[in-house]
Design a protein around this motif. Structure first.
Motif, short mmCIF file in Angstrom:
data_model
loop_
_atom_site.label_atom_id
_atom_site.label_comp_id
_atom_site.label_asym_id
_atom_site.label_seq_id
_atom_site.Cartn_x
_atom_site.Cartn_y
_atom_site.Cartn_z
N THR A 156 0.95 -1.77 0.04
CA THR A 156 -0.42 -0.03 -0.06
C THR A 156 0.43 0.69 0.04
N ALA A 161 -2.04 4.34 -1.79
CA ALA A 161 -3.09 3.63 -1.83
C ALA A 161 -3.92 2.86 -1.28
N PRO A 163 -6.96 0.09 1.60
CA PRO A 163 -8.44 -0.35 1.46
C PRO A 163 -8.85 0.41 2.59
N LEU A 178 -13.79 -5.65 -5.30
CA LEU A 178 -13.36 -3.82 -4.18
C LEU A 178 -14.35 -3.06 -5.09
N THR A 180 -17.45 0.43 -4.56
CA THR A 180 -17.41 1.67 -4.54
C THR A 180 -16.62 2.76 -3.32
N ASP A 182 -14.76 1.18 -1.13
CA ASP A 182 -13.33 1.32 -1.08
C ASP A 182 -12.36 0.04 -0.17
N LEU A 209 -7.62 -0.02 -6.82
CA LEU A 209 -7.96 1.51 -6.10
C LEU A 209 -7.40 2.54 -6.76
N ARG A 212 -10.27 1.63 -12.31
CA ARG A 212 -11.44 0.19 -11.53
C ARG A 212 -11.72 -0.79 -12.99
#
Length: 254
Positions: A156, A161, A163, A178, A180, A182, A209, A212
């Motif tokens: 990450t 980014a 989740p 995943l 909308t 996140d 992320l 899309r």
């Protein structure tokens, strides 16, 4: 012979039966390795291994292979039912693991050496199966969350980014998603798969992320984190149905 058949070896057993073994060279393999799950037998080996050496390895382990396949009752009808008290073989993190039952004061589940031990009180015999399934579900989710926490810590920061949350539950067809907001969802069956397969699914969802869709730009991003992603995608396509069936056998829902 079809291209698919070229990936299999047929091995004759002492009693005259034939065992079909999936064989595959792996660039990271350091030795020949034979595994057995409810989906059948598989042999992986280092690239460049001579075919005669591969076959000699199989011949050396034919008795072990026949015994493991018999224990799994591979008769084409799927994995055997989970029976309280009856030892069984399961795939766990891609390894063939024996699950055994034990009586004790408190319900618990733990790995002891190469075995997975389910402990249940004797007075819970009527509820042994649902209790065992609840323990198995908690254990498998803990396995995934442990691995995912390491993967998130590793990727990450570089991706810049993350989740907002990670959910783990049985999924009917997907391996991960995943939404909308996140939030990442992962299939509980990934606890049965090799860690490399889980890694691919996590990276797959992490890259969403940033992008899309599944455009070439997206797959380039996936490859930048995991160049071998196609191997794991193909493995899940080939073994996924059996893996999900195995999870259903263990936790009793799908």
């Amino acid at each position: 012979m079809s291209p698919e058949e070229n990936h299999y070896l047929e091995l004759s057993t002492p009693n005259g039966e034939t065992i079909k073994v999936l064989k595959k060279a792996h660039p990271q393999a350091r030795r020949l390795r034979l595994t057995v799950t409810s989906n059948g037998a598989r042999l992986s080996y280092p690239e460049g291994t001579h075919p005669a050496q591969v076959f000699a390895f199989l011949r050396k382990h034919v008795d072990w292979l026949e015994r493991k396949l018999d224990q799994l009752q591979l008769d084409g009808s799927g994995p055997p039912p989970l029976l309280p008290g009856a030892p069984t073989l399961i795939p766990l993190r891609g390894e063939t693991t024996q699950m055994v039952w034990r009586e004790g004061a408190y319900p618990s589940i733990a790995q002891e050496g190469d075995k997975l031990v389910l402990t249940l009180p004797h007075n819970q015999s009527k509820r042994a199966l649902p209790a065992a399934r609840a323990l198995l579900r908690s254990f498998l989710e803990a396995q995934i969350r442990r691995d995912v926490s390491r993967l998130l810590a590793r990727y990450t920061g570089e991706l810049q980014a993350a989740p907002v949350a990670v959910r783990v539950r049985p999924l009917k067809s997907l391996w991960g998603s995943l939404d909308t907001r996140d939030c990442m969802t992962l299939d509980l069956a990934l606890a049965l798969a090799p860690p490399a397969a889980l890694k691919y699914v996590v990276i797959h969802e992490l890259c969403h992320l940033k992008i899309r869709n599944h455009s070439p730009r997206y797959w380039n991003l996936v490859a930048s984190f995991y160049p071998e992603w196609k191997d794991q995608r193909d493995w899940l396509r080939e073994k996924g149905h059996a893996l999900k069936a195995e999870l259903s056998r263990l936790i009793g829902e799908r």
